[in-house]
Design an enzyme around this catalytic site. Structure first.
Site, short mmCIF file in Angstrom:
data_model
loop_
_atom_site.label_atom_id
_atom_site.label_comp_id
_atom_site.label_asym_id
_atom_site.label_seq_id
_atom_site.Cartn_x
_atom_site.Cartn_y
_atom_site.Cartn_z
N GLY A 1 15.75 -40.82 -74.50
CA GLY A 1 15.75 -42.42 -74.82
C GLY A 1 14.35 -43.02 -75.41
O GLY A 1 15.33 -44.16 -76.14
N GLU B 1 13.51 -35.58 -71.73
CA GLU B 1 14.35 -35.14 -72.56
C GLU B 1 14.34 -35.49 -73.62
O GLU B 1 15.53 -36.63 -74.25
CB GLU B 1 15.98 -34.52 -71.69
CG GLU B 1 16.11 -34.33 -70.81
CD GLU B 1 17.60 -34.75 -70.14
OE1 GLU B 1 18.06 -35.37 -70.72
OE2 GLU B 1 17.50 -33.81 -69.42
N ARG C 1 25.70 -43.87 -88.16
CA ARG C 1 25.14 -44.70 -87.64
C ARG C 1 25.02 -45.69 -88.01
O ARG C 1 25.19 -47.13 -87.02
CB ARG C 1 24.15 -44.12 -86.85
CG ARG C 1 23.01 -42.92 -86.28
CD ARG C 1 22.67 -42.27 -86.02
NE ARG C 1 21.73 -43.49 -85.09
CZ ARG C 1 21.44 -44.84 -85.20
NH1 ARG C 1 20.70 -44.45 -85.97
NH2 ARG C 1 21.10 -45.12 -84.69
N CYS D 1 36.29 -44.26 -98.84
CA CYS D 1 37.57 -45.16 -98.75
C CYS D 1 37.41 -45.90 -97.60
O CYS D 1 37.34 -46.61 -96.78
CB CYS D 1 38.50 -44.78 -99.12
SG CYS D 1 39.64 -46.46 -99.97
#
Length: 473
Positions: A282, A324, A368, A399
């Site tokens: 993170g 990680e 995102r 669209c």
């Protein structure tokens, strides 16, 4: 956004004003270097990455295209490896994974974290050492777990009591000699009740969410108890992940305190010493000038001191730690290059105006902005301009009113059809979450290094698009 609108956040009150952190640049041609990969530079206005001019790359490979800076990717992987030399560093493949990047990760000495059968398949195809692979996921099927056990995955991070039953059944179904020689190695994912200061949808350690066993409810201790007594299973330790795009180590401090307290309880009450602990990932990156990420060296020092301090207080030996990082490695290493199709000058309140620049991609290659209200930057990549900067919104061709790539940026006021626009920091979750919305073809990933290009993931074709449609003639 403080207000909402039935047509989406892009139409909410205040959305037509630039954010307070965005400043008009003295030179809209200049690169904001902290947002770009290490080899990015402009030469006479043309953006080069890895010694390759993006004008040449688009001429050869088309647009839109993801451009992956190999030197930068390897450098960031090595930086985490070196800063966290006493840890096991698992690259989080969900950020972006291909056989090529899996091999780069292996060559740089990192382990690999996967969270689906498909990601495990890519690791297998890349020849990744399965003993250095961790397998995540909150709903692994029996078939998926069986495959992981058969391949000898180095650790399975269990996420529920159902999964514990499945893992134990698979472990004990093997011959006793095999159980003893190579037990199934597991970690228990726990929720520490810590919510990182990040977007609601990507904060993962608070209680009311789908991942892990709650520490406060007692489920985590019960899960550990069951696994510690199970034959054919080797309980490695606890796993905690507090969210994504995190800049403040205080969240890790609180989570580590609670997870280590559980670790100590297992030692004291069950007499079980778990040799490892995973603090998750993170770690944030810079998408715009408002972001100020930490360095791997600072993160390593702060996190190691947090764990050492807590272990001293609990009177326990510190377990071997792992982390990680995914976004923090691949995120800044990749940009996306688009071709401008149309430009609109839209009048705003008070006599101001904004340019709407439409490009040949959008939410199908970068969801995102629409999904997380994420902010991005961009630059004109094919030429220099003497025009004054204009407040610009870069939008896609889909669209949807919310099909926005870059909500707010200052670009040269003469940006026009045929120009190239490049968006930095698109390595994490853009290609991984790409779709065929509106039957768009997903872009290629083109690696660049030392003036040469290499196709890592090819562009989808019309044949690919129709291959699964079985209703044709």
């Amino acid at each position: 956004m403080s207000a909402t609108h039935e047509a989406g956040w892009a139409h909410a009150s205040g959305a037509l004003r630039g954010p307070s952190w965005l400043r008009e640049p003295a030179d809209p041609n200049a690169l904001v270097t902290p947002l770009w990969s290490s080899t990015a530079r402009k030469v006479d206005g043309v953006l080069e990455i890895g010694g390759v001019a993006l004008t040449d790359l688009v001429a050869e490979h088309g647009s839109p295209a993801y451009v992956l800076d190999e030197v930068d990717f390897r450098g960031r992987a090595a930086a985490f490896r070196d800063a966290f030399a006493d840890y096991d560093v698992y690259y989080a493949g969900k950020a972006f994974l291909s056989t090529t990047t899996a091999r780069w990760i292996a060559e740089e000495g990192l382990c690999l974290d996967v969270c689906s059968a498909g990601e495990l398949l890519v690791a297998q195809r890349a020849g990744f050492d399965m003993a250095r692979v961790g397998y995540h996921g909150n709903n692994k099927t029996v078939a998926e777990l069986a495959r992981a056990v058969e391949l000898g995955v180095g650790r399975i991070i269990v996420d529920s009591f159902d999964e514990i039953e499945r893992v134990v059944a698979l472990a004990t179904a093997r011959p006793v000699e095999e159980q003893q020689a190579s037990p199934v190695r597991v970690m228990v994912r726990v929720t520490a009740g810590v919510e990182a200061h990040t977007h609601e949808y990507i904060a993962t350690a608070h209680e009311d969410q789908k991942f892990g066993f709650s520490i406060t409810s007692g489920d985590a201790f019960e899960g550990v108890s069951r696994l510690s007594a199970a034959p054919g299973v080797h309980l490695l330790g606890l796993h905690s992940h507090i969210g994504s795009q995190i800049f403040d180590s205080s969240g890790f401090e609180v989570a580590a305190r609670r997870v280590l307290a559980l670790h100590a309880r297992v030692v004291n009450d069950l007499g079980v010493v778990m040799p490892e602990m995973d603090l998750g990932g993170g770690f944030g990156i810079a998408y715009t000038t408002q972001d100020d990420p930490s360095t791997p060296e600072n993160l390593a020092g702060e996190m190691s001191e947090i764990v050492a301090h807590e272990c001293r207080g609990l009177g326990i030996e510190a377990p071997r730690l792992s982390i990680e990082p995914g976004r923090a490695i691949v995120g800044p290493s990749m940009c996306t290059v688009y071709t401008v199709g149309t430009v609109k000058d839209v009048a705003l309140d008070g006599g101001a105006s904004r340019l709407y620049v439409s490009v040949d991609g959008g939410m199908s290659d970068n969801i995102r902005t629409a999904l997380y209200d994420a902010d991005y930057s961009c630059t004109v990549a094919n030429r220099a301009s003497d025009a004054e900067p204009r407040l610009t919104r870069v939008v896609g061709k889909h669209c949807e009113a919310g099909d926005i790539v870059v909500k707010d940026e200052f670009l040269p006021g003469d940006v026009t059809a045929g120009d190239l626009v490049a968006v930095p920091a698109t390595g994490a979750y853009c290609r991984s979450m790409a779709s065929n919305y509106n039957h768009a073809l997903r872009p290629p990933v083109i690696a660049v290094r030392d003036g040469a290009t290499r196709v890592v993931v090819r562009r989808e074709t019309e044949e690919d698009l129709l291959a699964t449609d079985v209703g044709g003639a």
